[in-house]
Design a protein around this motif. Sequence first.
Motif, PDB file in Angstrom:
ATOM      1  N   MET A   1      20.700 115.009  52.626  1.00 14.19           N
ATOM      2  CA  MET A   1      20.927 114.554  51.242  1.00 14.19           C
ATOM      3  C   MET A   1      19.704 114.847  50.352  1.00 14.19           C
ATOM      4  SD  MET A   1      22.376 110.906  50.007  1.00 14.19           S
ATOM      5  CE  MET A   1      21.613 110.181  48.598  1.00 14.19           C
ATOM      6  N   ALA A   2      19.984 115.170  49.098  1.00 16.76           N
ATOM      7  CA  ALA A   2      18.912 115.555  48.162  1.00 16.76           C
ATOM      8  C   ALA A   2      18.009 114.372  47.826  1.00 16.76           C
ATOM      9  CB  ALA A   2      19.551 116.072  46.868  1.00 16.76           C
ATOM     10  N   VAL A   3      16.788 114.699  47.430  1.00  9.18           N
ATOM     11  CA  VAL A   3      15.909 113.701  46.810  1.00  9.18           C
ATOM     12  C   VAL A   3      16.463 113.453  45.409  1.00  9.18           C
ATOM     13  CG1 VAL A   3      13.585 113.302  45.887  1.00  9.18           C
ATOM     14  CG2 VAL A   3      13.881 114.502  48.091  1.00  9.18           C
ATOM     15  N   ILE A   4      16.657 112.193  45.073  1.00 14.90           N
ATOM     16  CA  ILE A   4      17.192 111.886  43.734  1.00 14.90           C
ATOM     17  C   ILE A   4      16.026 111.686  42.776  1.00 14.90           C
ATOM     18  CG2 ILE A   4      18.605 110.263  42.396  1.00 14.90           C
ATOM     19  CD1 ILE A   4      20.222 109.991  45.105  1.00 14.90           C
ATOM     20  N   ILE A   5      15.959 112.556  41.796  1.00  7.69           N
ATOM     21  CA  ILE A   5      14.835 112.527  40.846  1.00  7.69           C
ATOM     22  C   ILE A   5      15.017 111.312  39.930  1.00  7.69           C
ATOM     23  CG2 ILE A   5      13.821 113.766  38.883  1.00  7.69           C
ATOM     24  CD1 ILE A   5      14.395 116.380  40.376  1.00  7.69           C
TER      25      ILE A   5
END
Length: 296
Positions: A1-5
Amino acid sequence: MAVIIDGKKVAAQVKAELKEKIEFLKIKYNKVPGLVTILVGNNPASLSYVNSKVKACREIGINSVFEKFDAAITQDELLSIIKKYNNDENFHGILVQLPLPEHLKEDVVIESINPLKDVDGFHPYNVGNLVIGKDTLYPCTPYGILELLFRYSINPSGKHVVVVGRSNIVGKPIANMLLQKKDGANAVVTICHSAAKDLTIYTKQADILIAAIGKPLFIKEDMVKEGAVVIDVGINRIEDNTTEKGYRIVGDVDFENVVNKASFITPVPGGVGLMTVAMLLKNTITAFEKIESLKN
Ligand code: NAP
């Protein structure tokens, strides 16, 4: 899962740094930056944007004045108000909230603002400086995107950035800013728009994909390269009867669909949108320093 900015966190950091800077400037110049925000008419979305700008200014110590005019104001009347603030030494930033009612010519109004006080970065003088790579007052939303990339140590240099959208306020300026041979930029940039025959051909090549389209949930997982950085500029209302208001705000990217494929992603709300106001504050301080330094 992506890093959520986390745009909320970064915007708060930027504002805290700017607040400190104002304390320093107050001592150096014995005055604080001033911003006038001009709203014409009663557009509820515009009013809400203006209120958040005024509140943010006050939080960090910028002297903020809100001028609200009836939608029937004439072009000459509006221009004379801008002229008054162009000549007022207590104001270093002038922001005219867009869109304006149809009888007012936006380009004439923007060009009437002293470019040194053009904190929205829309005056052709500042746009020209941006394109040729000179330091200037940058449009706030693209400026906020660069700041988010910087704060998350995402270096665009040598990366393929694909921008979907070519508006004057987002698509064109962010593409030009990322193209510059400068730290925090130096990307290879592709700009797409509605005439692209197969958008996915372009978006799938993006190391950094920037969506500024204005179409809810438009970018899907199959349009994104594995591990791409996805920046969602879109702010769209969609019907949602499970909420009290009957709608919710979504981006141009189908977040749930894309989050497992991206390496970093901005949420909506909570991403780029919050940075826009923070960068307006930064521009106001930049304008203040420039104007005050020219006096000495
Ligand atoms: P805009 O002026 O309407 O521009 C949209 C761009 O998307 C146009 O260049 C258009 O192409 C392109 N486009 C539309 N449909 C497309 C398609 N099917 N394929 C490829 N390109 C397509 O919008 P904007 O002012 O740039 O705003 C974009 C979004 O960002 C909106 O949701 C807006 O609310 C949001 N926004 C957010 C902030 C913020 O603070 N976060 C600030 C500004 C805007 P053409 O040029 O060919 O028409």
